[in-house]
Design a protein around this motif. Sequence first.
Motif, PDB file in Angstrom:
ATOM      1  N   PRO A 226       0.861  -1.172   0.101  1.00  0.00           N
ATOM      2  CA  PRO A 226      -0.025   0.105   0.102  1.00  0.00           C
ATOM      3  C   PRO A 226       0.824   1.139  -0.105  1.00  0.00           C
ATOM      4  CG  PRO A 226      -0.787  -1.663   1.537  1.00  0.00           C
ATOM      5  CD  PRO A 226       0.474  -2.287   1.141  1.00  0.00           C
ATOM      6  N   ALA A 227       1.954   1.332   0.966  1.00  0.00           N
ATOM      7  CA  ALA A 227       2.817   2.560   0.687  1.00  0.00           C
ATOM      8  C   ALA A 227       3.479   2.785  -0.479  1.00  0.00           C
ATOM      9  CB  ALA A 227       3.692   2.574   1.996  1.00  0.00           C
ATOM     10  N   TRP A 228       4.001   1.762  -0.875  1.00  0.00           N
ATOM     11  CA  TRP A 228       4.473   1.934  -2.187  1.00  0.00           C
ATOM     12  C   TRP A 228       3.699   2.486  -3.494  1.00  0.00           C
ATOM     13  CZ3 TRP A 228       4.748  -0.309  -7.213  1.00  0.00           C
ATOM     14  CH2 TRP A 228       5.935  -0.262  -7.890  1.00  0.00           C
ATOM     15  N   VAL A 229       2.464   1.767  -3.554  1.00  0.00           N
ATOM     16  CA  VAL A 229       1.595   2.148  -4.567  1.00  0.00           C
ATOM     17  C   VAL A 229       1.317   3.618  -4.311  1.00  0.00           C
ATOM     18  CG1 VAL A 229      -0.735   1.484  -5.344  1.00  0.00           C
ATOM     19  CG2 VAL A 229       0.720  -0.174  -5.028  1.00  0.00           C
ATOM     20  N   ASP A 230       1.101   3.980  -2.932  1.00  0.00           N
ATOM     21  CA  ASP A 230       0.697   5.312  -2.683  1.00  0.00           C
ATOM     22  C   ASP A 230       1.532   6.438  -3.357  1.00  0.00           C
ATOM     23  OD1 ASP A 230      -1.045   7.339  -1.369  1.00  0.00           O
ATOM     24  OD2 ASP A 230       0.889   8.049  -0.121  1.00  0.00           O
ATOM     25  N   VAL A 231       2.936   6.171  -3.054  1.00  0.00           N
ATOM     26  CA  VAL A 231       3.956   7.122  -3.750  1.00  0.00           C
ATOM     27  C   VAL A 231       3.883   7.033  -5.093  1.00  0.00           C
ATOM     28  CG1 VAL A 231       6.453   7.481  -3.749  1.00  0.00           C
ATOM     29  CG2 VAL A 231       5.379   6.497  -1.763  1.00  0.00           C
ATOM     30  N   VAL A 232       3.627   5.931  -5.742  1.00  0.00           N
ATOM     31  CA  VAL A 232       3.533   5.828  -7.414  1.00  0.00           C
ATOM     32  C   VAL A 232       2.566   6.690  -7.772  1.00  0.00           C
ATOM     33  CG1 VAL A 232       3.332   4.278  -9.194  1.00  0.00           C
ATOM     34  CG2 VAL A 232       4.894   3.828  -7.467  1.00  0.00           C
ATOM     35  N   LYS A 233       1.571   6.270  -7.147  1.00  0.00           N
ATOM     36  CA  LYS A 233       0.027   7.336  -7.467  1.00  0.00           C
ATOM     37  C   LYS A 233       0.303   8.915  -7.264  1.00  0.00           C
ATOM     38  CE  LYS A 233      -3.854   5.565  -6.780  1.00  0.00           C
ATOM     39  NZ  LYS A 233      -4.863   5.142  -5.801  1.00  0.00           N
ATOM     40  N   THR A 234       0.878   8.899  -5.987  1.00  0.00           N
ATOM     41  CA  THR A 234       0.990  10.340  -5.737  1.00  0.00           C
ATOM     42  C   THR A 234       1.850  11.284  -6.436  1.00  0.00           C
ATOM     43  OG1 THR A 234       0.294  10.048  -3.223  1.00  0.00           O
ATOM     44  CG2 THR A 234       1.432  12.061  -3.759  1.00  0.00           C
ATOM     45  N   HIS A 235       2.980  10.699  -6.729  1.00  0.00           N
ATOM     46  CA  HIS A 235       4.052  11.538  -7.427  1.00  0.00           C
ATOM     47  C   HIS A 235       4.225  11.104  -8.990  1.00  0.00           C
ATOM     48  CE1 HIS A 235       5.585  13.136  -3.735  1.00  0.00           C
ATOM     49  NE2 HIS A 235       5.563  11.977  -3.322  1.00  0.00           N
ATOM     50  N   ARG A 236       3.105  10.308  -9.399  1.00  0.00           N
ATOM     51  CA  ARG A 236       2.990   9.835 -10.934  1.00  0.00           C
ATOM     52  C   ARG A 236       4.523   9.449 -11.458  1.00  0.00           C
ATOM     53  NH1 ARG A 236      -1.146   8.385 -12.572  1.00  0.00           N
ATOM     54  NH2 ARG A 236      -0.540   8.777 -14.802  1.00  0.00           N
ATOM     55  N   LEU A 237       5.251   8.513 -10.614  1.00  0.00           N
ATOM     56  CA  LEU A 237       6.544   7.715 -10.943  1.00  0.00           C
ATOM     57  C   LEU A 237       6.401   7.359 -12.222  1.00  0.00           C
ATOM     58  CD1 LEU A 237       7.842   6.414  -7.592  1.00  0.00           C
ATOM     59  CD2 LEU A 237       7.889   8.872  -8.343  1.00  0.00           C
ATOM     60  N   GLN A 238       7.500   7.427 -12.984  1.00  0.00           N
ATOM     61  CA  GLN A 238       7.641   6.848 -14.168  1.00  0.00           C
ATOM     62  C   GLN A 238       8.419   5.395 -14.554  1.00  0.00           C
ATOM     63  OE1 GLN A 238       9.175  10.121 -16.556  1.00  0.00           O
ATOM     64  NE2 GLN A 238       7.289  11.390 -16.630  1.00  0.00           N
TER      65      GLN A 238
END
Length: 485
Positions: A226-238
């Motif tokens: 959940p924490a990893w996915v939250d960072v990806v979604k929040t910051h739109r990681l590429q």
Amino acid sequence: MTESFTERFAAGLASYGDRPCIEFEGRWYSGAEVASYGAAVTARLDAAGLAPDASVALVVRNRYPHAAATIGALAAGRPVAMIYSFQSPEAIAADIERLDAAAVLADPQDWTDEVITATQRSGAAGVALGAEGTALAGAGTTRQRPRVDGALAILTSGTTGPPKRFVVRAEVLEHTVFSVTGGQAAPDEPPELVYWPLGGIGGVCQLVTGVYVGKRMVLMERFSVPAWVDVVKTHRLQRVGVQPAVVRMLLEADLPAADLSSLQYVMSASGPLDVPTRDAFEQRYGIPVLTAYGATEFAGSVCTWTPDLYREFGARKRASSGRALPGVQVRIIDGDTGAAVPTGERGILTAKVPLLGPDWVRTTDIASIDEDGFVTLHGRADGAINRGGFKIIPETIRGVLISHPEVRDAGVVGVPDARLGQVPFAAVETVEGATVSEADLLAAVRAALPAHHVPVSVVFVDELPRTPSLKVSVPGVSGLYRPAT
């Protein structure tokens, strides 16, 4: 006059100014704040009488003060030797005495009685790292001590035994940065996600690269889906680096594809990723998985996939770890004679990385190189099981076990046998609701491989023992074996 890596790293830190540098637990710290924290630690060490090049030991956690202290030391050219905090107080204390560093930096929770006693006994200065500042725990002595001949003494993953330290010279960190960025990174990109343990090469790669190119970083203390996915979604990681275990966790989580839609690809490193899992992840989320191979002694990757290589060869070379990085040479040799083996045949992987020096570095990995220069890993030579004269690569058995739809992951090791010397033993982690039995898995191995590959037993565990870098721990799996009486 050519700038040194230390000077370029310090310039990268200075380039942030008041811009955000590190996010930790929801708070952004500016580059100026990170630099100020590092300077405060340096001032404490200076006050304790340490020479500018005296090495310090860091009981490292993935927390902002630890990251800032590491960055400050690198920018100042002060050597740092890492100590994993994922140990008992007694083990940390023993590490401190072995290192005999001039100072010990540790989180307040790690300043146990055992650690304080060890620091005092070795005559080191002690610095407690807090969220907003530092406190001196002891003055230390100024006697001559062993020097770390490099910028960092980082820890191996400890897959096959206790972690060992590998000293990385400052100039070699140029290769670390290049292996992460491929020479293409910009400060205005989405943040670098730093969640691999900072004491090992994975975390060092992420942290050093972020500062070197002036890129924002999001620091996670520990991995969770959940924490990893939250960072990806929040910051739109590429793009994000992942371990094979993380690929499996994300696949099993069965997330909405939209959660990962910003990702152009993920880069899987730190261990072999089986082709079925790679295929399933790509089919589920539509995100390419680019694999890479490296090791602590190379301070980063030596071969990798790129998006261009993936588009051309990805469908045909699914098991490969890609081609050698520009400037890096790889070759496969016979383990006994040292002679080069023919194209496509298996042997021991060796590599020559210019920044490491002119010599070929021999690994313990079994690999092959095809006619197009793609490297494929086949297991570790030092993990081979000798069953009465038959050599068995544990990864071969593991591949059969994890092909079962109810097996999440598996570890295979050699255990002692009075008659045969060694025999294979397996521990498996199953998916929720699994009904597979030991007999089922033994039958699967028997059907797929020669008889000497069949494990003497298979045990089921809720969670496989893992190292801090999420690799399956060989000693941990060996400890699960209970010989028949």
